[in-house]
Design a protein around this motif. Sequence first.
Motif, short mmCIF file in Angstrom:
data_model
loop_
_atom_site.label_atom_id
_atom_site.label_comp_id
_atom_site.label_asym_id
_atom_site.label_seq_id
_atom_site.Cartn_x
_atom_site.Cartn_y
_atom_site.Cartn_z
N ASN A 1 0.86 -1.19 0.00
CA ASN A 1 0.00 0.00 0.00
C ASN A 1 0.89 1.24 0.00
N PHE A 2 0.71 2.08 -1.01
CA PHE A 2 1.51 3.30 -1.11
C PHE A 2 0.70 4.51 -0.74
N GLU A 3 1.21 5.27 0.19
CA GLU A 3 0.71 6.60 0.50
C GLU A 3 1.93 7.49 0.60
N GLU A 4 1.76 8.75 0.34
CA GLU A 4 2.91 9.65 0.25
C GLU A 4 3.79 9.63 1.50
N GLU A 5 3.18 9.60 2.67
CA GLU A 5 3.95 9.66 3.92
C GLU A 5 4.34 8.29 4.47
N GLU A 6 3.56 7.25 4.13
CA GLU A 6 3.85 5.92 4.67
C GLU A 6 3.53 4.83 3.65
N ILE A 7 4.38 3.83 3.61
CA ILE A 7 4.24 2.72 2.68
C ILE A 7 4.20 1.42 3.46
N LEU A 8 3.33 0.51 3.05
CA LEU A 8 3.38 -0.88 3.51
C LEU A 8 3.92 -1.68 2.33
N TYR A 9 5.02 -2.39 2.58
CA TYR A 9 5.71 -3.11 1.51
C TYR A 9 5.89 -4.56 1.92
N SER A 10 5.38 -5.48 1.10
CA SER A 10 5.48 -6.90 1.40
C SER A 10 6.87 -7.43 1.11
N GLY A 11 7.25 -8.41 1.90
CA GLY A 11 8.46 -9.14 1.59
C GLY A 11 8.24 -9.91 0.29
N ASN A 12 9.22 -10.67 -0.11
CA ASN A 12 9.09 -11.39 -1.38
C ASN A 12 9.02 -12.89 -1.15
#
Length: 149
Positions: free
Chosen positions: A58-69
């Motif tokens: 999930n991308f938001e300008e101030e904070e991102i949630l990024y999944s591992g691979n």
Amino acid sequence: MSQPVFGHVGSYRPGDTFRNRIDLSLSGVHRPRRTGVCGTRQLGAESIVLAGQYEEDNFEEEEILYSGNGGRDPKTGRQIMDQVATTGILALLRSIETGLPVRVLRKVPAEDDELEVYRYEGLYRVVGSTYGPGKSGFLVYVFRLRHFI
């Protein structure tokens, strides 16, 4: 092998776009042509690419949630097993400890006739992670990044 860079590369700045993963690699902004994380378990992550392939991202300008691979079926793209801590995940975990900035690139619709491009979103810091059941029910790493500068 190129020396690691934690921060901006050359004159590239947020908002710059790249036609494809090869252009990202040649520019040095994100060197790997296929993997989403550039980094090592010893030094941390230099850059990541959000390409819309993991359902927890999930991308938001101030904070991102990024999944591992890992754990995805190569044909369907669906999560079919738990993620394990491999190089990219270990690099992101190390980045929590070092606090060094991570370049973030994101696949976005292009403004002209190209279908999609990769846009440099800027520098972020990895501030935390979780490992638990994702939307698919399998265990996934999710990293939280906050805008840096």
